[in-house]
Design a protein around this motif. Structure first.
Motif, PDB file in Angstrom:
ATOM      1  N   TYR A  55       0.829  -1.205   0.000  1.00 53.14           N
ATOM      2  CA  TYR A  55       0.000   0.000   0.000  1.00 53.14           C
ATOM      3  C   TYR A  55       0.863   1.255   0.000  1.00 53.14           C
ATOM      4  CZ  TYR A  55      -4.127  -2.831   0.788  1.00 53.14           C
ATOM      5  OH  TYR A  55      -5.138  -3.733   0.629  1.00 53.14           O
ATOM      6  N   SER A  56       0.332   2.308  -0.609  1.00 47.29           N
ATOM      7  CA  SER A  56       1.050   3.597  -0.681  1.00 47.29           C
ATOM      8  C   SER A  56       0.117   4.727  -0.270  1.00 47.29           C
ATOM      9  CB  SER A  56       1.540   3.870  -2.105  1.00 47.29           C
ATOM     10  OG  SER A  56       2.310   2.797  -2.586  1.00 47.29           O
ATOM     11  N   ILE A  57       0.711   5.799   0.239  1.00 45.26           N
ATOM     12  CA  ILE A  57      -0.043   7.017   0.581  1.00 45.26           C
ATOM     13  C   ILE A  57       0.736   8.228   0.041  1.00 45.26           C
ATOM     14  CG2 ILE A  57      -1.077   6.057   2.693  1.00 45.26           C
ATOM     15  CD1 ILE A  57       1.043   7.687   4.303  1.00 45.26           C
ATOM     16  N   PRO A  58       0.078   9.387  -0.106  1.00 43.24           N
ATOM     17  CA  PRO A  58       0.832  10.577  -0.527  1.00 43.24           C
ATOM     18  C   PRO A  58       1.936  10.901   0.484  1.00 43.24           C
ATOM     19  CG  PRO A  58      -1.518  10.960  -0.694  1.00 43.24           C
ATOM     20  CD  PRO A  58      -1.355   9.666   0.034  1.00 43.24           C
ATOM     21  N   PHE A  59       3.085  11.327  -0.018  1.00 47.97           N
ATOM     22  CA  PHE A  59       4.206  11.694   0.849  1.00 47.97           C
ATOM     23  C   PHE A  59       3.927  13.068   1.463  1.00 47.97           C
ATOM     24  CE2 PHE A  59       8.551  13.556   1.381  1.00 47.97           C
ATOM     25  CZ  PHE A  59       8.958  12.709   2.390  1.00 47.97           C
ATOM     26  N   MET A  60       3.967  13.127   2.796  1.00 45.65           N
ATOM     27  CA  MET A  60       3.555  14.351   3.493  1.00 45.65           C
ATOM     28  C   MET A  60       4.665  15.396   3.623  1.00 45.65           C
ATOM     29  SD  MET A  60       0.481  13.648   3.989  1.00 45.65           S
ATOM     30  CE  MET A  60      -0.697  13.884   5.284  1.00 45.65           C
ATOM     31  N   GLY A  61       5.859  15.081   3.160  1.00 51.67           N
ATOM     32  CA  GLY A  61       6.974  16.030   3.303  1.00 51.67           C
ATOM     33  C   GLY A  61       6.893  17.182   2.311  1.00 51.67           C
ATOM     34  N   SER A  62       7.994  17.891   2.172  1.00 49.83           N
ATOM     35  CA  SER A  62       8.004  19.109   1.342  1.00 49.83           C
ATOM     36  C   SER A  62       8.347  18.836  -0.125  1.00 49.83           C
ATOM     37  CB  SER A  62       9.021  20.102   1.925  1.00 49.83           C
ATOM     38  OG  SER A  62      10.304  19.505   1.942  1.00 49.83           O
ATOM     39  N   ASP A  63       8.568  17.566  -0.488  1.00 46.67           N
ATOM     40  CA  ASP A  63       9.052  17.271  -1.843  1.00 46.67           C
ATOM     41  C   ASP A  63       8.163  17.846  -2.946  1.00 46.67           C
ATOM     42  OD1 ASP A  63      11.075  15.951  -0.636  1.00 46.67           O
ATOM     43  OD2 ASP A  63      10.467  13.932  -1.203  1.00 46.67           O
ATOM     44  N   GLY A  64       6.846  17.662  -2.811  1.00 50.57           N
ATOM     45  CA  GLY A  64       5.927  18.150  -3.840  1.00 50.57           C
ATOM     46  C   GLY A  64       6.064  19.640  -4.079  1.00 50.57           C
ATOM     47  N   SER A  65       6.121  20.412  -2.980  1.00 53.62           N
ATOM     48  CA  SER A  65       6.194  21.876  -3.121  1.00 53.62           C
ATOM     49  C   SER A  65       7.566  22.317  -3.636  1.00 53.62           C
ATOM     50  CB  SER A  65       5.873  22.569  -1.790  1.00 53.62           C
ATOM     51  OG  SER A  65       6.835  22.260  -0.816  1.00 53.62           O
ATOM     52  N   VAL A  66       8.623  21.604  -3.242  1.00 52.77           N
ATOM     53  CA  VAL A  66       9.986  21.948  -3.692  1.00 52.77           C
ATOM     54  C   VAL A  66      10.128  21.689  -5.198  1.00 52.77           C
ATOM     55  CG1 VAL A  66      12.437  21.324  -3.504  1.00 52.77           C
ATOM     56  CG2 VAL A  66      11.073  21.630  -1.434  1.00 52.77           C
ATOM     57  N   VAL A  67       9.655  20.511  -5.642  1.00 53.09           N
ATOM     58  CA  VAL A  67       9.742  20.178  -7.071  1.00 53.09           C
ATOM     59  C   VAL A  67       8.934  21.175  -7.902  1.00 53.09           C
ATOM     60  CG1 VAL A  67       9.096  18.448  -8.815  1.00 53.09           C
ATOM     61  CG2 VAL A  67      10.274  17.731  -6.725  1.00 53.09           C
ATOM     62  N   LYS A  68       7.777  21.573  -7.381  1.00 56.54           N
ATOM     63  CA  LYS A  68       6.935  22.532  -8.123  1.00 56.54           C
ATOM     64  C   LYS A  68       7.649  23.880  -8.280  1.00 56.54           C
ATOM     65  CE  LYS A  68       2.123  23.629  -8.755  1.00 56.54           C
ATOM     66  NZ  LYS A  68       0.756  23.540  -8.253  1.00 56.54           N
ATOM     67  N   ARG A  69       8.335  24.308  -7.223  1.00 53.95           N
ATOM     68  CA  ARG A  69       9.083  25.577  -7.303  1.00 53.95           C
ATOM     69  C   ARG A  69      10.199  25.468  -8.352  1.00 53.95           C
ATOM     70  NH1 ARG A  69      11.438  26.326  -1.882  1.00 53.95           N
ATOM     71  NH2 ARG A  69      12.481  28.118  -2.799  1.00 53.95           N
ATOM     72  N   THR A  70      10.881  24.328  -8.366  1.00 55.37           N
ATOM     73  CA  THR A  70      11.941  24.119  -9.360  1.00 55.37           C
ATOM     74  C   THR A  70      11.367  24.158 -10.773  1.00 55.37           C
ATOM     75  OG1 THR A  70      13.378  22.855  -7.899  1.00 55.37           O
ATOM     76  CG2 THR A  70      13.602  22.410 -10.248  1.00 55.37           C
ATOM     77  N   TYR A 105       4.252  16.462 -11.106  1.00 47.31           N
ATOM     78  CA  TYR A 105       4.893  15.565 -10.143  1.00 47.31           C
ATOM     79  C   TYR A 105       3.931  15.157  -9.028  1.00 47.31           C
ATOM     80  CZ  TYR A 105       8.179  14.092  -6.450  1.00 47.31           C
ATOM     81  OH  TYR A 105       8.840  13.397  -5.474  1.00 47.31           O
ATOM     82  N   GLY A 106       3.986  13.869  -8.687  1.00 51.12           N
ATOM     83  CA  GLY A 106       3.255  13.353  -7.529  1.00 51.12           C
ATOM     84  C   GLY A 106       4.206  12.559  -6.656  1.00 51.12           C
ATOM     85  N   ALA A 107       4.177  12.801  -5.335  1.00 51.53           N
ATOM     86  CA  ALA A 107       5.112  12.121  -4.424  1.00 51.53           C
ATOM     87  C   ALA A 107       4.343  11.194  -3.482  1.00 51.53           C
ATOM     88  CB  ALA A 107       5.880  13.163  -3.604  1.00 51.53           C
ATOM     89  N   TYR A 108       4.802   9.949  -3.402  1.00 53.76           N
ATOM     90  CA  TYR A 108       4.118   8.949  -2.567  1.00 53.76           C
ATOM     91  C   TYR A 108       5.143   8.173  -1.744  1.00 53.76           C
ATOM     92  CZ  TYR A 108       0.412  10.159  -5.770  1.00 53.76           C
ATOM     93  OH  TYR A 108      -0.506  10.878  -6.507  1.00 53.76           O
ATOM     94  N   VAL A 109       4.627   7.497  -0.703  1.00 54.30           N
ATOM     95  CA  VAL A 109       5.509   6.666   0.123  1.00 54.30           C
ATOM     96  C   VAL A 109       4.835   5.308   0.304  1.00 54.30           C
ATOM     97  CG1 VAL A 109       4.585   7.674   2.278  1.00 54.30           C
ATOM     98  CG2 VAL A 109       6.785   6.518   2.316  1.00 54.30           C
ATOM     99  N   ASN A 110       5.625   4.242   0.200  1.00 53.38           N
ATOM    100  CA  ASN A 110       5.098   2.885   0.389  1.00 53.38           C
ATOM    101  C   ASN A 110       5.067   2.566   1.881  1.00 53.38           C
ATOM    102  OD1 ASN A 110       5.000   2.607  -2.406  1.00 53.38           O
ATOM    103  ND2 ASN A 110       7.084   1.806  -2.510  1.00 53.38           N
ATOM    104  N   VAL A 111       3.910   2.033   2.351  1.00 52.19           N
ATOM    105  CA  VAL A 111       3.766   1.840   3.799  1.00 52.19           C
ATOM    106  C   VAL A 111       3.645   0.379   4.214  1.00 52.19           C
ATOM    107  CG1 VAL A 111       2.830   4.127   4.264  1.00 52.19           C
ATOM    108  CG2 VAL A 111       1.253   2.281   3.682  1.00 52.19           C
ATOM    109  N   GLY A 112       3.610  -0.562   3.241  1.00 51.08           N
ATOM    110  CA  GLY A 112       3.583  -1.971   3.614  1.00 51.08           C
ATOM    111  C   GLY A 112       2.221  -2.613   3.438  1.00 51.08           C
ATOM    112  N   GLY A 113       1.992  -3.676   4.217  1.00 49.93           N
ATOM    113  CA  GLY A 113       0.761  -4.464   4.090  1.00 49.93           C
ATOM    114  C   GLY A 113      -0.394  -3.902   4.894  1.00 49.93           C
ATOM    115  N   LEU A 114      -1.452  -4.698   4.986  1.00 51.13           N
ATOM    116  CA  LEU A 114      -2.691  -4.252   5.631  1.00 51.13           C
ATOM    117  C   LEU A 114      -2.508  -3.906   7.108  1.00 51.13           C
ATOM    118  CD1 LEU A 114      -5.419  -3.779   4.400  1.00 51.13           C
ATOM    119  CD2 LEU A 114      -6.133  -6.043   5.129  1.00 51.13           C
ATOM    120  N   GLY A 115      -1.676  -4.707   7.809  1.00 53.48           N
ATOM    121  CA  GLY A 115      -1.426  -4.445   9.239  1.00 53.48           C
ATOM    122  C   GLY A 115      -0.828  -3.062   9.448  1.00 53.48           C
ATOM    123  N   SER A 116       0.168  -2.718   8.618  1.00 56.90           N
ATOM    124  CA  SER A 116       0.811  -1.398   8.710  1.00 56.90           C
ATOM    125  C   SER A 116      -0.199  -0.292   8.418  1.00 56.90           C
ATOM    126  CB  SER A 116       1.949  -1.271   7.697  1.00 56.90           C
ATOM    127  OG  SER A 116       2.863  -2.302   7.875  1.00 56.90           O
TER     128      SER A 116
END
Length: 328
Positions: A143-158, A173-184
């Protein structure tokens, strides 16, 4: 940086020194742009924020992907995976505090952006679809969720800078992070809902910052990671890009070329971040002719797109590579 960063930027600009930071706080980064961009340009100095993890792998990774595609890159999604050893993974609570205060102050970030009056970045090629808050990722089988850090806004400025100043084709650009299986996922959902509820109130924020270990299920601590934890941790950021082959007009038809690249490196917060920061500083000193013509407050990609920063990082263990180049 929200509380202690500005005096450093101000002192550097006043005294004609360039300045690099490793902030992952969009409000600080964009606030410094609003306040000091013109002054830094007058002094001929470069203030380059987010030169760690966030956001060098993301920002330079998008540029690397663009440069490796034969044709015009129009959209990229990145997926971050962090692997840990038997000791698990752990982050210092400074990062946790940044998230607490950043989410609590979202309204002011919106106001700040209005004040700056950013020009909209044009969408070239097929529009990149926004994914949901949680989705199963076939590529990684987790499973993946949107990455909550500043990457999206930094890449957009660039991308905005490269488009307006250098007339380059902007990349969505879209930034995501993999979070693992259903338990996670279940654990994460529970912790996330509690976090979002508490962050709205002064009392809740006090609890979150006082007991980071409890509210993050041991992920964030006041001590930070042990040496063993750092030794066992690494990251991979995978980029899936799409675009148009040479000679095809990106404004018409569907994308017809794809590319997959990755940036991988050691433990992100305490090993990869200093490598990225030091090499950014070396690029600032040694690649001076390749920097933007005038000083100012820049994102890493805007400052370093023409420098040898990626080569420098590759030699130090933060490695950029092409995984596949599917043909048309």
């Amino acid at each position: 940086y929200r509380f202690f960063g500005e005096p450093v930027v101000e002192a550097c600009v006043e005294n004609g020194a360039s300045c690099i930071d490793i902030s992952g706080e969009p409000q600080f980064l964009e606030g410094m742009y609003l306040k000091y961009n013109e002054k830094a340009a007058e002094k001929g100095v470069y203030v380059v924020g987010s030169c760690g993890f966030d956001s060098i792998p993301a920002d330079m990774g998008v540029l690397y992907t663009r440069d490796k595609l034969k044709g015009t890159l129009t959209a990229v999604e990145s997926f971050l995976s962090v692997k840990s050893g038997p000791e698990g993974v752990c982050v210092h609570d400074g990062t946790w505090k940044s998230a607490v205060y950043g989410l609590a102050d979202e309204d002011n970030l919106r106001k700040l952006r209005k004040k700056i009056g950013y020009a909209p970045v044009p969408i070239v090629g097929a529009k990149l679809k926004k994914r949901g808050f949680l989705f199963y990722n076939q590529e990684f089988k987790e499973y993946s969720i949107p990455f909550m850090g500043s990457d999206g806004s930094v890449v957009k400025r660039t991308q905005r800078y490269l488009h307006t100043e250098l007339q380059e084709t902007p990349v969505q650009y879209g930034a995501y992070v993999n979070v693992g299986g259903l338990g996670s996922v279940i654990k994460l959902m529970f912790a996330g809902m509690l976090f979002l509820l508490l962050v709205k109130f002064n009392f809740g924020r006090k609890l979150l910052t006082k007991y980071p270990e409890f509210f993050s299920a041991g992920r964030f601590t006041k001590e930070g990671p042990t040496q063993k934890q750092m030794d066992g941790t690494s990251f991979t950021m995978t980029f899936f890009g799409e675009g148009y082959s040479e000679g095809q007009d990106p404004q018409s038809g569907k994308p017809n070329v794809k590319i997959c690249t990755e940036v991988k490196g050691p433990e992100p917060g305490y090993v990869a971040t200093p490598i990225a920061m030091v090499q950014a500083a070396v690029s600032l000193l040694e690649d001076a002719p390749s920097l933007p013509k005038r000083g100012g407050v820049y994102s890493p990609g805007a400052a370093f797109s023409k420098t040898k920063l990626i080569d420098r990082l590759n030699r130090r263990g933060v490695e950029f590579s092409v995984i596949s180049k599917p043909e048309v």
